[in-house]
Design a protein around this motif. Sequence first.
Motif, PDB file in Angstrom:
ATOM      1  N   ASN A  58     -73.483 102.935  52.155  1.00 37.13           N
ATOM      2  CA  ASN A  58     -72.974 102.440  53.430  1.00 37.13           C
ATOM      3  C   ASN A  58     -71.467 102.686  53.554  1.00 37.13           C
ATOM      4  OD1 ASN A  58     -73.052 100.640  55.901  1.00 37.13           O
ATOM      5  ND2 ASN A  58     -71.765  99.376  54.579  1.00 37.13           N
ATOM      6  N   ASN A  59     -70.717 102.378  52.501  1.00 34.28           N
ATOM      7  CA  ASN A  59     -69.270 102.592  52.533  1.00 34.28           C
ATOM      8  C   ASN A  59     -68.933 104.068  52.685  1.00 34.28           C
ATOM      9  OD1 ASN A  59     -68.922  99.850  52.146  1.00 34.28           O
ATOM     10  ND2 ASN A  59     -68.490 100.011  49.958  1.00 34.28           N
ATOM     11  N   TYR A  60     -69.672 104.918  51.956  1.00 40.84           N
ATOM     12  CA  TYR A  60     -69.397 106.359  52.002  1.00 40.84           C
ATOM     13  C   TYR A  60     -69.721 106.925  53.379  1.00 40.84           C
ATOM     14  CZ  TYR A  60     -69.248 111.229  50.478  1.00 40.84           C
ATOM     15  OH  TYR A  60     -68.927 112.560  50.347  1.00 40.84           O
ATOM     16  N   LYS A  69     -72.018 105.048  67.840  1.00 42.35           N
ATOM     17  CA  LYS A  69     -71.886 103.598  67.822  1.00 42.35           C
ATOM     18  C   LYS A  69     -72.779 103.032  66.712  1.00 42.35           C
ATOM     19  CE  LYS A  69     -69.215 104.010  71.324  1.00 42.35           C
ATOM     20  NZ  LYS A  69     -67.750 103.969  71.083  1.00 42.35           N
ATOM     21  N   VAL A  70     -72.216 102.171  65.897  1.00 44.81           N
ATOM     22  CA  VAL A  70     -72.941 101.661  64.739  1.00 44.81           C
ATOM     23  C   VAL A  70     -73.477 100.260  65.007  1.00 44.81           C
ATOM     24  CG1 VAL A  70     -70.841 100.774  63.639  1.00 44.81           C
ATOM     25  CG2 VAL A  70     -72.847 101.309  62.235  1.00 44.81           C
ATOM     26  N   SER A  71     -74.635  99.975  64.462  1.00 42.89           N
ATOM     27  CA  SER A  71     -75.231  98.640  64.566  1.00 42.89           C
ATOM     28  C   SER A  71     -75.970  98.325  63.271  1.00 42.89           C
ATOM     29  CB  SER A  71     -76.185  98.555  65.755  1.00 42.89           C
ATOM     30  OG  SER A  71     -77.252  99.469  65.610  1.00 42.89           O
ATOM     31  N   LEU A  72     -76.178  97.036  63.037  1.00 38.74           N
ATOM     32  CA  LEU A  72     -76.888  96.559  61.844  1.00 38.74           C
ATOM     33  C   LEU A  72     -78.071  95.712  62.268  1.00 38.74           C
ATOM     34  CD1 LEU A  72     -73.900  95.328  59.637  1.00 38.74           C
ATOM     35  CD2 LEU A  72     -75.417  97.192  59.071  1.00 38.74           C
ATOM     36  N   LEU A 126     -72.542  94.493  54.279  1.00 38.01           N
ATOM     37  CA  LEU A 126     -72.626  95.815  54.904  1.00 38.01           C
ATOM     38  C   LEU A 126     -71.631  95.939  56.052  1.00 38.01           C
ATOM     39  CD1 LEU A 126     -76.521  96.151  54.960  1.00 38.01           C
ATOM     40  CD2 LEU A 126     -74.963  97.621  53.657  1.00 38.01           C
ATOM     41  N   ALA A 127     -71.548  94.899  56.878  1.00 38.06           N
ATOM     42  CA  ALA A 127     -70.620  94.907  58.014  1.00 38.06           C
ATOM     43  C   ALA A 127     -69.175  95.019  57.529  1.00 38.06           C
ATOM     44  CB  ALA A 127     -70.812  93.651  58.853  1.00 38.06           C
ATOM     45  N   GLU A 128     -68.839  94.281  56.489  1.00 40.35           N
ATOM     46  CA  GLU A 128     -67.480  94.327  55.950  1.00 40.35           C
ATOM     47  C   GLU A 128     -67.157  95.710  55.398  1.00 40.35           C
ATOM     48  OE1 GLU A 128     -67.609  91.100  53.208  1.00 40.35           O
ATOM     49  OE2 GLU A 128     -67.007  89.597  54.702  1.00 40.35           O
ATOM     50  N   GLY A 129     -68.152  96.369  54.809  1.00 40.96           N
ATOM     51  CA  GLY A 129     -67.951  97.723  54.320  1.00 40.96           C
ATOM     52  C   GLY A 129     -67.663  98.699  55.446  1.00 40.96           C
ATOM     53  N   ILE A 130     -68.373  98.543  56.553  1.00 37.23           N
ATOM     54  CA  ILE A 130     -68.137  99.398  57.723  1.00 37.23           C
ATOM     55  C   ILE A 130     -66.768  99.106  58.323  1.00 37.23           C
ATOM     56  CG2 ILE A 130     -68.909  99.910  60.073  1.00 37.23           C
ATOM     57  CD1 ILE A 130     -71.793  99.274  59.044  1.00 37.23           C
ATOM     58  N   ILE A 131     -66.443  97.819  58.484  1.00 35.40           N
ATOM     59  CA  ILE A 131     -65.172  97.428  59.095  1.00 35.40           C
ATOM     60  C   ILE A 131     -63.987  97.968  58.295  1.00 35.40           C
ATOM     61  CG2 ILE A 131     -63.690  95.420  59.522  1.00 35.40           C
ATOM     62  CD1 ILE A 131     -66.315  93.928  60.337  1.00 35.40           C
ATOM     63  N   SER A 132     -64.084  97.921  56.984  1.00 40.11           N
ATOM     64  CA  SER A 132     -62.968  98.380  56.155  1.00 40.11           C
ATOM     65  C   SER A 132     -62.775  99.887  56.203  1.00 40.11           C
ATOM     66  CB  SER A 132     -63.175  97.939  54.700  1.00 40.11           C
ATOM     67  OG  SER A 132     -64.302  98.578  54.136  1.00 40.11           O
ATOM     68  N   PRO A 185     -72.202  94.880  66.125  1.00 43.33           N
ATOM     69  CA  PRO A 185     -73.313  93.938  66.321  1.00 43.33           C
ATOM     70  C   PRO A 185     -74.268  93.883  65.143  1.00 43.33           C
ATOM     71  CG  PRO A 185     -73.762  95.979  67.488  1.00 43.33           C
ATOM     72  CD  PRO A 185     -72.399  96.144  66.860  1.00 43.33           C
ATOM     73  N   ILE A 186     -74.689  92.663  64.794  1.00 41.42           N
ATOM     74  CA  ILE A 186     -75.716  92.443  63.786  1.00 41.42           C
ATOM     75  C   ILE A 186     -76.880  91.720  64.440  1.00 41.42           C
ATOM     76  CG2 ILE A 186     -76.317  91.385  61.585  1.00 41.42           C
ATOM     77  CD1 ILE A 186     -73.393  91.415  60.813  1.00 41.42           C
ATOM     78  N   THR A 187     -78.070  92.276  64.296  1.00 41.81           N
ATOM     79  CA  THR A 187     -79.282  91.639  64.792  1.00 41.81           C
ATOM     80  C   THR A 187     -80.040  91.039  63.615  1.00 41.81           C
ATOM     81  OG1 THR A 187     -79.461  93.226  66.611  1.00 41.81           O
ATOM     82  CG2 THR A 187     -81.441  91.985  66.038  1.00 41.81           C
ATOM     83  N   SER A 188     -80.376  89.751  63.718  1.00 36.28           N
ATOM     84  CA  SER A 188     -81.126  89.063  62.665  1.00 36.28           C
ATOM     85  C   SER A 188     -82.502  88.696  63.175  1.00 36.28           C
ATOM     86  CB  SER A 188     -80.384  87.795  62.222  1.00 36.28           C
ATOM     87  OG  SER A 188     -79.171  88.104  61.579  1.00 36.28           O
TER      88      SER A 188
END
Length: 233
Positions: free
Chosen positions: A110-112, A124-127, A146-152, A170-173
Amino acid sequence: MRIALFGYGKMGQMIEQVALKRGHEIVAKIDEHTPNIDFNSMDVAIDFSMPEGAYSNITKCIENNVPIISGTTGWLDKYKDAVALCESKNGAFIYASNFSLGVNIFFELNNYLAKMMHNLPEYKVSLEEIHHTQKLDAPSGTAITLAEGIISNSEYSKWKLDDNSNGSLPITSKRIGKTPGTHTVTYDNIVDSIEIKHTAHNREGFALGAVTAAEWIIGKAGVFSMRDVLNLG
């Protein structure tokens, strides 16, 4: 290795099974009603308790010089305090939102991927995360990681649950049946989509990762992550 379990729900029971198979001993099964805890009886503690009790469990272990592995989510507003205490006491502590070995490889992917997509704003990215109906917190700790990895590694500055307003990630649960855990990261463009996905088939992978982390931390001092356990740094 003598292991104490803080929390003996489904995960605690699975950790017990994995630990026994690997030749370890479970010396205590502790919950909020346990009156007296013998910290001298344990080599390491594994915490999969409730969010309201996790910080107390972690601090007690650190104060009693017991290495502590925690997979409980929903208490991270006090994470920095736990880190500070561990450093001041020269203790040993690992927190992971998900101990699955496969998920931690997924974090690296995910980070890579986020780094690769950084200069492609048209995507546009979503989770999305799916778990069983008994899971209390939303989004999952894994989705937040995962979101924090994308944000960074991107222009996003924050995530929001079911909301992409103001440029938020956005994160959908979803909570469906007995699903152990599925996490999907999607980069979507008008011409195509890129998707990476991790699907857990059962809880044993989480338990194996937690026991592996417990084996690894013995004799060490510091605050670590699963990246250290798996030598991904």
